[in-house]
Design an enzyme around this catalytic site. Structure first.
Site, PDB file in Angstrom:
ATOM      1  N   HIS A  93       0.863  -1.293  -0.065  1.00 40.68           N
ATOM      2  CA  HIS A  93       0.092   0.022  -0.091  1.00 40.68           C
ATOM      3  C   HIS A  93       0.643   0.921   0.091  1.00 40.68           C
ATOM      4  O   HIS A  93       1.614   1.900   0.776  1.00 40.68           O
ATOM      5  CB  HIS A  93      -1.116  -0.329   1.329  1.00 40.68           C
ATOM      6  CG  HIS A  93      -1.721   1.198   1.065  1.00 40.68           C
ATOM      7  ND1 HIS A  93      -2.638   1.458  -0.036  1.00 40.68           N
ATOM      8  CD2 HIS A  93      -1.873   2.223   1.987  1.00 40.68           C
ATOM      9  CE1 HIS A  93      -3.209   2.295   0.498  1.00 40.68           C
ATOM     10  NE2 HIS A  93      -2.931   3.047   1.800  1.00 40.68           N
ATOM     11  N   SER A  94       0.905   2.472  -0.866  1.00 40.64           N
ATOM     12  CA  SER A  94       1.624   3.694  -1.152  1.00 40.64           C
ATOM     13  C   SER A  94       2.098   3.168  -1.583  1.00 40.64           C
ATOM     14  O   SER A  94       2.978   2.939  -2.119  1.00 40.64           O
ATOM     15  CB  SER A  94       0.882   4.113   0.414  1.00 40.64           C
ATOM     16  OG  SER A  94       1.126   6.090  -0.283  1.00 40.64           O
ATOM     17  N   MET A  95       3.591   3.845  -0.436  1.00 40.39           N
ATOM     18  CA  MET A  95       5.244   3.250  -0.803  1.00 40.39           C
ATOM     19  C   MET A  95       5.103   1.927  -0.674  1.00 40.39           C
ATOM     20  O   MET A  95       6.619   1.525  -1.457  1.00 40.39           O
ATOM     21  CB  MET A  95       5.646   3.690   0.882  1.00 40.39           C
ATOM     22  CG  MET A  95       7.325   3.338   0.586  1.00 40.39           C
ATOM     23  SD  MET A  95       8.219   4.044   1.872  1.00 40.39           S
ATOM     24  CE  MET A  95       8.211   2.320   2.695  1.00 40.39           C
ATOM     25  N   SER A 121      -1.719  -0.705  -3.798  1.00 41.91           N
ATOM     26  CA  SER A 121      -2.844  -0.050  -3.775  1.00 41.91           C
ATOM     27  C   SER A 121      -2.360   1.582  -3.630  1.00 41.91           C
ATOM     28  O   SER A 121      -0.973   1.631  -2.925  1.00 41.91           O
ATOM     29  CB  SER A 121      -3.242  -0.827  -2.396  1.00 41.91           C
ATOM     30  OG  SER A 121      -4.115  -0.152  -1.561  1.00 41.91           O
TER      31      SER A 121
END
Length: 258
Positions: A93-95, A121
């Site tokens: 997720h994200s990074m 994500s």
């Protein structure tokens, strides 16, 4: 835990797994963020979270300052998990999406044919040009977190708690800002992209562009909410990942669980 084992926190183990989901957290995040998801996955899934250095039980360890460095550290661990009978599902997720993507690129290059699926994500595709200037100062980082809804308000107000998690945030925000992905990089593994419908950082087009980064099956699913939509939709996210793994391997892992 010592050595490579410090990188992985086991969240759930089953007797005869048919798939193993490994979660890569967002900037400033830890493996514990994904612990509540374990209640929503069907039987048949082993679940683990990546624990980056410099937080929780690894608080005294030096940070890894780049996304690429995190991926480099993960590959030997993922190689140990590789099993033709138990596909890896790398969820970031994200990074963490960038970490998962870079790790999958390295793993599949070193070990062609490794059974692996990737779930990204809350992240724009690597080929999407950057338009956002990443926060640099502590104040900018805290303001950015408040805007994204990535932490509770009391953490931002409490000086002791703020000082505890700010070093990890500084490191991770810097790693994301320095990250320069190869826009032409393409996996040969199935790829699922999950996104929040009101994510201020990831437009529908930027999420859909992940299709250009796999030569295998691609699927895009969106959920109500912003950048951290998944915290409010754990059950739906778990089902989306489980369905993706089941369809990609041709059968339900839940039938093999104990």
């Amino acid at each position: 835990m010592t050595g490579q084992d410090r990188w992985i926190r086991e969240l759930r183990r089953v007797g005869r797994p048919a798939a193993h989901v490994v979660f890569c957290p967002h900037a400033g995040g830890a493996a514990s963020f994904f612990a509540p998801f374990t209640r929503h996955f069907p039987a048949g899934f082993d679940l683990s979270g990546v624990q980056y250095p410099g937080r929780q039980e690894r608080l005294d360890e030096p940070f890894v300052p780049t996304v690429e460095g995190l991926a480099d550290h993960l590959v030997p661990i993922l190689r140990r998990f590789a099993n033709p009978a138990v596909p890896l599902v790398l969820f970031g997720h994200s990074m963490g999406a960038s970490v998962a993507f870079e790790a999958a690129l390295r793993l599949t290059a070193e070990e062609p044919g490794t059974p692996c699926l990737v779930v990204v994500s809350g992240r724009a595709a690597p080929s999407v040009p950057r338009t956002h200037r990443y926060a640099g100062t502590d104040r900018e980082i805290l303001d950015d977190l408040a805007q994204l809804g990535g932490t509770q308000a009391e953490f931002l107000r409490d000086p002791e708690l703020r000082d505890l998690f700010l070093p990890a945030l500084r490191n991770d925000y810097g790693a994301v800002a320095r990250y320069r992905p190869t826009g032409e990089a393409v996996l040969d593994t199935p790829l699922l992209c999950l996104t929040g419908e009101r994510d201020p950082r990831v437009s529908a087009e930027a999420a859909a562009a992940w299709k250009n980064h796999t030569s295998a099956e691609f699927r895009l699913e969106s959920f109500p909410g912003g950048h951290f939509y998944l915290a409010a939709h754990r059950e739906a996210v778990a089902r989306a990942v489980a369905d993706w793994a089941e369809s990609s391997r041709g059968g339900p892992p839940s039938a093999a669980g104990t």
